[in-house]
Write a protein that holds these residues in place. Structure first.
Motif, PDB file in Angstrom:
ATOM      1  N   PHE A   1       0.846  -1.189   0.000  1.00  0.00           N
ATOM      2  CA  PHE A   1       0.000   0.000   0.000  1.00  0.00           C
ATOM      3  C   PHE A   1       0.880   1.237   0.000  1.00  0.00           C
ATOM      4  O   PHE A   1       2.042   1.187   0.381  1.00  0.00           O
ATOM      5  CB  PHE A   1      -0.926   0.008   1.223  1.00  0.00           C
ATOM      6  CG  PHE A   1      -2.044  -0.991   1.119  1.00  0.00           C
ATOM      7  CD1 PHE A   1      -3.295  -0.604   0.661  1.00  0.00           C
ATOM      8  CD2 PHE A   1      -1.844  -2.318   1.448  1.00  0.00           C
ATOM      9  CE1 PHE A   1      -4.323  -1.521   0.546  1.00  0.00           C
ATOM     10  CE2 PHE A   1      -2.861  -3.247   1.336  1.00  0.00           C
ATOM     11  CZ  PHE A   1      -4.110  -2.852   0.893  1.00  0.00           C
ATOM     12  N   SER A   2       0.303   2.371  -0.397  1.00  0.00           N
ATOM     13  CA  SER A   2       1.078   3.607  -0.473  1.00  0.00           C
ATOM     14  C   SER A   2       1.385   4.148   0.918  1.00  0.00           C
ATOM     15  O   SER A   2       0.726   3.807   1.893  1.00  0.00           O
ATOM     16  CB  SER A   2       0.295   4.666  -1.260  1.00  0.00           C
ATOM     17  OG  SER A   2      -0.807   5.124  -0.495  1.00  0.00           O
ATOM     18  N   GLU A   3       2.401   5.013   0.966  1.00  0.00           N
ATOM     19  CA  GLU A   3       2.775   5.637   2.227  1.00  0.00           C
ATOM     20  C   GLU A   3       1.610   6.414   2.824  1.00  0.00           C
ATOM     21  O   GLU A   3       1.350   6.345   4.028  1.00  0.00           O
ATOM     22  CB  GLU A   3       3.979   6.571   2.036  1.00  0.00           C
ATOM     23  CG  GLU A   3       5.289   5.875   1.775  1.00  0.00           C
ATOM     24  CD  GLU A   3       5.553   5.595   0.295  1.00  0.00           C
ATOM     25  OE1 GLU A   3       4.642   5.790  -0.552  1.00  0.00           O
ATOM     26  OE2 GLU A   3       6.678   5.173  -0.033  1.00  0.00           O
ATOM     27  N   GLY A   4       0.894   7.158   1.972  1.00  0.00           N
ATOM     28  CA  GLY A   4      -0.249   7.926   2.454  1.00  0.00           C
ATOM     29  C   GLY A   4      -1.334   7.031   3.030  1.00  0.00           C
ATOM     30  O   GLY A   4      -1.958   7.364   4.047  1.00  0.00           O
ATOM     31  N   SER A   5      -1.566   5.889   2.390  1.00  0.00           N
ATOM     32  CA  SER A   5      -2.567   4.951   2.909  1.00  0.00           C
ATOM     33  C   SER A   5      -2.143   4.403   4.263  1.00  0.00           C
ATOM     34  O   SER A   5      -2.976   4.278   5.168  1.00  0.00           O
ATOM     35  CB  SER A   5      -2.778   3.795   1.930  1.00  0.00           C
ATOM     36  OG  SER A   5      -3.411   4.257   0.755  1.00  0.00           O
ATOM     37  N   ILE A   6      -0.860   4.096   4.413  1.00  0.00           N
ATOM     38  CA  ILE A   6      -0.369   3.570   5.695  1.00  0.00           C
ATOM     39  C   ILE A   6      -0.650   4.576   6.809  1.00  0.00           C
ATOM     40  O   ILE A   6      -1.152   4.216   7.876  1.00  0.00           O
ATOM     41  CB  ILE A   6       1.147   3.258   5.630  1.00  0.00           C
ATOM     42  CG1 ILE A   6       1.467   2.248   4.530  1.00  0.00           C
ATOM     43  CG2 ILE A   6       1.676   2.819   6.986  1.00  0.00           C
ATOM     44  CD1 ILE A   6       0.776   0.924   4.640  1.00  0.00           C
TER      45      ILE A   6
END
Length: 180
Positions: A125-130
């Protein structure tokens, strides 16, 4: 300064103005001025759910998410209907069980392995999603604070004080300052 505006050809001024407006419109409608290069991620977080299905694989689940599958199920059941996981977007949120799994995975890392970038690469998953998953899960879990955390009554306080006395080996002068 070149020609003052009143000395320029009106058609040329008009063409330049239209060109400038179009350039400004394109800039305003462009989210990123340089092309974005996708970062390859090969996530394995879904393996945790495979490990939860087989009792012989539970130790692997525990190593990934730092809890027993049953504890995960209970926590998921408690938070899954929290409003923080609802939205009115055409793009639905990632399922709550995956958000929780990623949050627990992140919380179980330390050092460089706890960086958002490493967690993103390891989960797919993307950094922003994390960051968003972690924030939502913490909000939902925190909403249960008063259900699970309460002040001790006098009898419970005395039990705690006796436990401290036994651990320390003597009744210290600050006994009434501990767990008052």
């Amino acid at each position: 300064l070149a020609n003052p505006l009143h000395e320029q050809d009106p058609d040329e001024v008009s063409r330049q103005l239209i060109s400038d407006i179009e350039t400004f419109r394109v800039l305003r409608s462009t989210r990123y001025l340089s092309p974005r290069v996708p970062v390859q991620k090969c996530g394995n977080i879904l393996l945790a759910f495979e490990f939860a299905q087989d009792v012989n694989m539970h130790p692997r689940f525990c190593r990934m998410l730092r809890c027993q599958p049953r504890s995960f199920e209970i926590l998921h059941t408690l938070i899954k209907n929290h409003p923080v996981f609802q939205n009115n977007s055409n793009n639905p949120q990632t399922p709550v069980d995956i958000q929780l799994a990623i949050t627990l995975y992140r919380m179980g890392r330390y050092g460089n392995g706890a960086s958002v970038e490493d967690v993103a690469c390891n989960t797919g998953f993307s950094e922003g999603s994390i960051v968003n998953f972690t924030s939502r899960c913490f909000d939902a879990i925190d909403s249960f604070h008063d259900v699970f955390v309460r002040p001790l009554n006098q009898e419970e306080k005395e039990i705690e004080k006796e436990w401290i006395d036994n651990q320390v080996g003597f009744v210290g002068p600050c006994r009434n300052g501990i767990v008052q």
